[in-house]
Design a protein around this motif. Structure first.
Motif, PDB file in Angstrom:
ATOM      1  N   ILE A 179       2.505  -2.542   1.430  1.00  0.00           N
ATOM      2  CA  ILE A 179       2.220  -3.309   2.643  1.00  0.00           C
ATOM      3  C   ILE A 179       1.932  -2.284   3.727  1.00  0.00           C
ATOM      4  CG2 ILE A 179       3.125  -4.938   4.334  1.00  0.00           C
ATOM      5  CD1 ILE A 179       5.086  -5.867   2.130  1.00  0.00           C
ATOM      6  N   GLY A 180       0.712  -2.281   4.245  1.00  0.00           N
ATOM      7  CA  GLY A 180       0.365  -1.238   5.199  1.00  0.00           C
ATOM      8  C   GLY A 180      -0.543  -1.702   6.298  1.00  0.00           C
ATOM      9  N   LYS A 181      -0.959  -0.734   7.106  1.00  0.00           N
ATOM     10  CA  LYS A 181      -1.825  -0.997   8.246  1.00  0.00           C
ATOM     11  C   LYS A 181      -2.873   0.106   8.317  1.00  0.00           C
ATOM     12  CE  LYS A 181      -1.725  -2.270  13.033  1.00  0.00           C
ATOM     13  NZ  LYS A 181      -1.062  -3.288  13.790  1.00  0.00           N
ATOM     14  N   ILE A 182      -4.108  -0.298   8.616  1.00  0.00           N
ATOM     15  CA  ILE A 182      -5.218   0.639   8.771  1.00  0.00           C
ATOM     16  C   ILE A 182      -5.626   0.645  10.240  1.00  0.00           C
ATOM     17  CG2 ILE A 182      -7.545   1.254   8.007  1.00  0.00           C
ATOM     18  CD1 ILE A 182      -5.453   1.181   5.745  1.00  0.00           C
ATOM     19  N   ILE A 183      -5.631   1.846  10.839  1.00  0.00           N
ATOM     20  CA  ILE A 183      -6.023   1.983  12.249  1.00  0.00           C
ATOM     21  C   ILE A 183      -7.045   3.105  12.382  1.00  0.00           C
ATOM     22  CG2 ILE A 183      -3.864   1.065  13.174  1.00  0.00           C
ATOM     23  CD1 ILE A 183      -2.884   3.932  13.576  1.00  0.00           C
ATOM     24  N   ASP A 184      -7.740   3.121  13.526  1.00  0.00           N
ATOM     25  CA  ASP A 184      -8.680   4.210  13.779  1.00  0.00           C
ATOM     26  C   ASP A 184      -7.978   5.303  14.584  1.00  0.00           C
ATOM     27  OD1 ASP A 184      -8.584   3.262  16.384  1.00  0.00           O
ATOM     28  OD2 ASP A 184     -10.654   2.566  16.429  1.00  0.00           O
ATOM     29  N   GLU A 185      -8.730   6.299  15.005  1.00  0.00           N
ATOM     30  CA  GLU A 185      -8.138   7.438  15.719  1.00  0.00           C
ATOM     31  C   GLU A 185      -7.577   7.050  17.090  1.00  0.00           C
ATOM     32  OE1 GLU A 185     -10.715  11.159  14.171  1.00  0.00           O
ATOM     33  OE2 GLU A 185     -11.854   9.557  15.163  1.00  0.00           O
ATOM     34  N   ASN A 186      -8.057   5.922  17.632  1.00  0.00           N
ATOM     35  CA  ASN A 186      -7.569   5.435  18.924  1.00  0.00           C
ATOM     36  C   ASN A 186      -6.432   4.427  18.762  1.00  0.00           C
ATOM     37  OD1 ASN A 186      -9.517   6.972  20.277  1.00  0.00           O
ATOM     38  ND2 ASN A 186     -11.046   5.374  19.971  1.00  0.00           N
ATOM     39  N   LYS A 187      -5.902   4.319  17.562  1.00  0.00           N
ATOM     40  CA  LYS A 187      -4.804   3.415  17.214  1.00  0.00           C
ATOM     41  C   LYS A 187      -5.173   1.940  17.325  1.00  0.00           C
ATOM     42  CE  LYS A 187      -1.415   6.841  18.280  1.00  0.00           C
ATOM     43  NZ  LYS A 187      -0.432   7.371  17.578  1.00  0.00           N
ATOM     44  N   LYS A 188      -6.459   1.639  17.172  1.00  0.00           N
ATOM     45  CA  LYS A 188      -6.904   0.245  17.150  1.00  0.00           C
ATOM     46  C   LYS A 188      -6.993  -0.201  15.689  1.00  0.00           C
ATOM     47  CE  LYS A 188      -9.571   0.556  21.385  1.00  0.00           C
ATOM     48  NZ  LYS A 188     -10.903   0.499  21.988  1.00  0.00           N
ATOM     49  N   PRO A 189      -6.547  -1.420  15.385  1.00  0.00           N
ATOM     50  CA  PRO A 189      -6.593  -1.891  13.997  1.00  0.00           C
ATOM     51  C   PRO A 189      -8.029  -2.058  13.495  1.00  0.00           C
ATOM     52  CG  PRO A 189      -5.810  -3.627  15.456  1.00  0.00           C
ATOM     53  CD  PRO A 189      -5.948  -2.409  16.280  1.00  0.00           C
ATOM     54  N   ILE A 190      -8.222  -1.776  12.226  1.00  0.00           N
ATOM     55  CA  ILE A 190      -9.543  -1.910  11.603  1.00  0.00           C
ATOM     56  C   ILE A 190      -9.502  -3.113  10.671  1.00  0.00           C
ATOM     57  CG2 ILE A 190     -11.228  -0.820  10.087  1.00  0.00           C
ATOM     58  CD1 ILE A 190     -10.180   1.882  11.064  1.00  0.00           C
ATOM     59  N   ASP A 234      -6.803  -7.640   7.355  1.00  0.00           N
ATOM     60  CA  ASP A 234      -7.000  -8.777   8.254  1.00  0.00           C
ATOM     61  C   ASP A 234      -7.415  -8.282   9.641  1.00  0.00           C
ATOM     62  OD1 ASP A 234      -4.662  -7.806   9.400  1.00  0.00           O
ATOM     63  OD2 ASP A 234      -3.421  -9.488   8.740  1.00  0.00           O
ATOM     64  N   ILE A 235      -7.435  -9.176  10.615  1.00  0.00           N
ATOM     65  CA  ILE A 235      -7.859  -8.831  11.984  1.00  0.00           C
ATOM     66  C   ILE A 235      -6.970  -7.750  12.588  1.00  0.00           C
ATOM     67  CG2 ILE A 235      -7.942  -9.764  14.342  1.00  0.00           C
ATOM     68  CD1 ILE A 235      -9.039 -12.319  13.187  1.00  0.00           C
ATOM     69  N   ASN A 236      -5.704  -7.745  12.233  1.00  0.00           N
ATOM     70  CA  ASN A 236      -4.762  -6.762  12.777  1.00  0.00           C
ATOM     71  C   ASN A 236      -4.701  -5.473  11.957  1.00  0.00           C
ATOM     72  OD1 ASN A 236      -3.983  -8.564  14.828  1.00  0.00           O
ATOM     73  ND2 ASN A 236      -2.614  -9.605  13.399  1.00  0.00           N
ATOM     74  N   GLY A 237      -5.550  -5.338  10.940  1.00  0.00           N
ATOM     75  CA  GLY A 237      -5.584  -4.134  10.117  1.00  0.00           C
ATOM     76  C   GLY A 237      -4.521  -4.101   9.030  1.00  0.00           C
ATOM     77  N   ASN A 238      -3.820  -5.201   8.818  1.00  0.00           N
ATOM     78  CA  ASN A 238      -2.755  -5.254   7.817  1.00  0.00           C
ATOM     79  C   ASN A 238      -3.311  -5.609   6.441  1.00  0.00           C
ATOM     80  OD1 ASN A 238      -0.734  -4.781   9.781  1.00  0.00           O
ATOM     81  ND2 ASN A 238      -0.809  -6.930  10.352  1.00  0.00           N
ATOM     82  N   PHE A 239      -2.662  -5.109   5.413  1.00  0.00           N
ATOM     83  CA  PHE A 239      -3.027  -5.442   4.036  1.00  0.00           C
ATOM     84  C   PHE A 239      -1.773  -5.473   3.179  1.00  0.00           C
ATOM     85  CE2 PHE A 239      -2.921  -0.858   4.032  1.00  0.00           C
ATOM     86  CZ  PHE A 239      -2.386  -0.528   2.801  1.00  0.00           C
ATOM     87  N   GLU A 240      -1.889  -6.123   2.012  1.00  0.00           N
ATOM     88  CA  GLU A 240      -0.772  -6.171   1.073  1.00  0.00           C
ATOM     89  C   GLU A 240      -1.302  -6.146  -0.356  1.00  0.00           C
ATOM     90  OE1 GLU A 240       2.783  -9.124  -0.402  1.00  0.00           O
ATOM     91  OE2 GLU A 240       2.135  -9.239   1.691  1.00  0.00           O
ATOM     92  N   LEU A 241      -0.840  -5.175  -1.121  1.00  0.00           N
ATOM     93  CA  LEU A 241      -1.100  -5.098  -2.554  1.00  0.00           C
ATOM     94  C   LEU A 241       0.196  -5.499  -3.246  1.00  0.00           C
ATOM     95  CD1 LEU A 241      -2.957  -1.676  -2.600  1.00  0.00           C
ATOM     96  CD2 LEU A 241      -3.986  -3.894  -2.988  1.00  0.00           C
ATOM     97  N   SER A 242       0.169  -6.600  -3.978  1.00  0.00           N
ATOM     98  CA  SER A 242       1.394  -7.122  -4.572  1.00  0.00           C
ATOM     99  C   SER A 242       1.826  -6.303  -5.782  1.00  0.00           C
ATOM    100  CB  SER A 242       1.205  -8.583  -4.979  1.00  0.00           C
ATOM    101  OG  SER A 242       0.149  -8.682  -5.913  1.00  0.00           O
ATOM    102  N   GLU A 243       3.114  -6.398  -6.086  1.00  0.00           N
ATOM    103  CA  GLU A 243       3.665  -5.713  -7.250  1.00  0.00           C
ATOM    104  C   GLU A 243       3.104  -6.363  -8.512  1.00  0.00           C
ATOM    105  OE1 GLU A 243       8.029  -4.293  -8.291  1.00  0.00           O
ATOM    106  OE2 GLU A 243       7.790  -6.430  -8.665  1.00  0.00           O
ATOM    107  N   LYS A 244       2.658  -5.559  -9.446  1.00  0.00           N
ATOM    108  CA  LYS A 244       2.142  -6.059 -10.714  1.00  0.00           C
ATOM    109  C   LYS A 244       2.825  -5.324 -11.849  1.00  0.00           C
ATOM    110  CE  LYS A 244      -2.452  -7.670  -9.625  1.00  0.00           C
ATOM    111  NZ  LYS A 244      -3.833  -7.666 -10.063  1.00  0.00           N
TER     112      LYS A 244
END
Length: 150
Positions: free
Chosen positions: A33-44, A78-88
């Motif tokens: 479960i993570g977050k992707i941001i750019d160099e200016n700390k804005k979500p991607i 998503d809009i806030n840059g969050n993602f989730e890869l579920s346990e498999k």
């Protein structure tokens, strides 16, 4: 006497085959479960996040094992840059009775987005020691990844 020897031989063969071919070893991929941001700390948003696993194949011509990366899961942020890869999990049918329990859990990710450099985690960047000898079972990683513009 020959019939008795055949029955004993069959029982021994079934036992030996049962040591190597049975659905005992379960391999887990961790939950990420993570977050992707750019160099200016804005979500991607709408960045493609892929979980990279290693596939082992045997070279038919020379008989050695080859390892190649493959993508096991892919999600979009998503809009806030969050993602989730579920346990498999998957079952490993062929193994030796001497397989040691793995206590380290690793995860490799690759993130792509137009206008940004592709990011790939380095080996060992996402790792955790699982003292219960269950490898990645019930393990969660929570990375925040910064993408750089091209």
């Amino acid at each position: 006497m020959k019939r008795k020897n055949k029955i004993i031989l069959i029982i021994i063969l079934v036992f030996i085959i049962g040591l190597f071919i049975h659905p005992q070893k379960i391999i887990y991929e961790p939950k990420v479960i993570g977050k992707i941001i750019d160099e200016n700390k804005k979500p991607i948003s709408n960045a493609t996040v892929s979980s990279i696993q290693e596939n082992e194949t045997k070279n038919k011509e020379y008989g050695y094992y080859e390892y190649e990366d493959y993508i096991s899961q892919t999600v979009k942020t998503d809009i806030n840059g969050n993602f989730e890869l579920s346990e498999k999990s998957r079952i490993d049918w062929f193994h030796t009775p001497l397989d040691l329990p793995i206590v380290w859990c690793y995860s490799d990710l690759q993130i792509r987005k137009d206008g940004f450099k592709t990011y790939r985690t380095k080996f060992g960047e996402l790792k955790e020691y699982n003292d219960k000898c269950r490898a990645c079972k019930k393990i969660e990683f929570r990375p925040t990844i910064i993408l750089k513009k091209k």
